[in-house]
Design a protein around this motif. Structure first.
Motif, mmCIF file in Angstrom:
data_model
loop_
_atom_site.group_PDB
_atom_site.id
_atom_site.type_symbol
_atom_site.label_atom_id
_atom_site.label_comp_id
_atom_site.label_asym_id
_atom_site.label_seq_id
_atom_site.Cartn_x
_atom_site.Cartn_y
_atom_site.Cartn_z
ATOM 1 N N UNK A 124 0.817 -1.214 0.000
ATOM 2 C CA UNK A 124 0.000 0.000 0.000
ATOM 3 C C UNK A 124 0.852 1.266 0.000
ATOM 4 N N UNK A 125 2.032 1.197 0.624
ATOM 5 C CA UNK A 125 2.980 2.291 0.580
ATOM 6 C C UNK A 125 2.637 3.502 1.420
ATOM 7 N N UNK A 126 1.807 3.343 2.432
ATOM 8 C CA UNK A 126 1.468 4.493 3.277
ATOM 9 C C UNK A 126 1.695 4.210 4.763
ATOM 10 N N UNK A 127 2.535 3.244 5.058
ATOM 11 C CA UNK A 127 2.860 2.937 6.439
ATOM 12 C C UNK A 127 1.773 2.137 7.133
ATOM 13 N N UNK A 128 1.841 2.121 8.453
ATOM 14 C CA UNK A 128 0.878 1.357 9.237
ATOM 15 C C UNK A 128 1.412 1.150 10.635
ATOM 16 N N UNK A 129 0.762 0.284 11.380
ATOM 17 C CA UNK A 129 1.205 0.030 12.749
ATOM 18 C C UNK A 129 0.889 -1.401 13.161
ATOM 19 N N UNK A 130 1.748 -1.936 14.023
ATOM 20 C CA UNK A 130 1.573 -3.265 14.607
ATOM 21 C C UNK A 130 1.755 -3.125 16.112
ATOM 22 N N UNK A 131 0.759 -3.550 16.856
ATOM 23 C CA UNK A 131 0.818 -3.493 18.316
ATOM 24 C C UNK A 131 0.727 -4.914 18.863
ATOM 25 N N UNK A 132 1.661 -5.267 19.711
ATOM 26 C CA UNK A 132 1.642 -6.563 20.385
ATOM 27 C C UNK A 132 1.199 -6.367 21.827
ATOM 28 N N UNK A 173 6.264 2.036 9.153
ATOM 29 C CA UNK A 173 5.454 1.018 9.825
ATOM 30 C C UNK A 173 5.936 0.955 11.270
ATOM 31 N N UNK A 174 5.062 1.333 12.165
ATOM 32 C CA UNK A 174 5.416 1.442 13.578
ATOM 33 C C UNK A 174 5.130 0.123 14.304
ATOM 34 N N UNK A 175 5.995 -0.242 15.200
ATOM 35 C CA UNK A 175 5.811 -1.420 16.044
ATOM 36 C C UNK A 175 5.876 -0.986 17.498
ATOM 37 N N UNK A 176 4.884 -1.367 18.263
ATOM 38 C CA UNK A 176 4.846 -1.054 19.690
ATOM 39 C C UNK A 176 4.316 -2.252 20.459
ATOM 40 N N UNK A 177 4.698 -2.337 21.725
ATOM 41 C CA UNK A 177 4.180 -3.372 22.619
ATOM 42 C C UNK A 177 3.451 -2.701 23.773
#
Length: 214
Positions: A124-132, A173-177
């Motif tokens: 998609x080319x517009x980033x995103x986020x993943x939360x654990x 693409x952000x990753x956070x816990x």
């Protein structure tokens, strides 16, 4: 499609997962909620909600979830990897079946769905986020409540979050816990509430109380 994008929530049929799904729906997101019995979730029917039954530890189930998100809502913009199980006991009492169950749901489940979500975000080319959703007790052990093996898995998710945040930072693409303490969910239905409150103190809570959630 909702203007705020599409969110996949694993473990979305009980406890924390239900609250996460509802919060996103209330804010206008399209949501794909998955769990072994997602179709039995207590949500009102909504054009912005898709429920997918399946065991997220299986690659085929994760693929089905991603396909529903793309075919119904057109994108995957966020992932909340909430699915997890907990088995607490002294270390020497764990058996191989416990270890396999914990690692398959808590780690393999994240591995399968995160790969698919990130691949789509890159397309998609517009980033995103993943939360654990991990656990405060990774960094706050309590001899009165041994839980070493599930903490293997939650600690691994913390490590993966740091590594992946660095790997995909340039793609936005952000990753956070998020590491909750004791949350009063169906997972703790058989645990005495007074005992659970003592664990809040061990987890370093400034205000030692349980978060209550249906």
């Amino acid at each position: 499609m909702a203007g705020s994008g599409t969110v996949i929530v694993t473990g979305g049929s009980k406890g924390i997962g239900v609250a996460v799904v509802q919060s996103f729906l209330d804010r206008g997101y399209a949501v794909v909620a998955t769990a072994r019995n997602a179709s039995g979730s207590p949500f009102a029917s909504s054009p912005n909600l898709a429920l997918v039954d399946g065991d997220i530890s299986k690659a085929a189930a994760a693929k089905a979830v991603a396909e529903v998100a793309i075919s119904r809502f057109g994108s995957i913009d966020h992932l909340v990897a909430n699915a997890g199980i907990f088995i607490g006991k002294p270390f020497l009492e764990y058996i191989e079946e416990d270890y396999r169950a914990l690692t398959s749901t808590n780690l393999e489940g994240f591995f399968h769905i995160a790969k698919l979500a990130v691949k789509q975000m890159l397309t998609q080319g517009r980033g995103g986020s993943v939360i654990s959703i991990t656990a405060a007790s990774v960094d706050s052990s309590n001899a009165d409540s041994p839980n070493s093996v599930p903490m293997f898995t939650k600690g691994a998710l913390n490590a993966a979050t740091l590594a992946l945040a660095a790997e995909f930072a340039k793609q936005d693409i952000r990753f956070n816990a998020v590491a909750p303490g004791i949350v009063d969910t169906p997972m703790h239905a058989n645990n005495p509430k007074d005992f659970l409150k003592t664990l809040c103190r061990w987890a370093g809570s400034r205000h030692p109380r349980m978060l209550r959630m249906a």
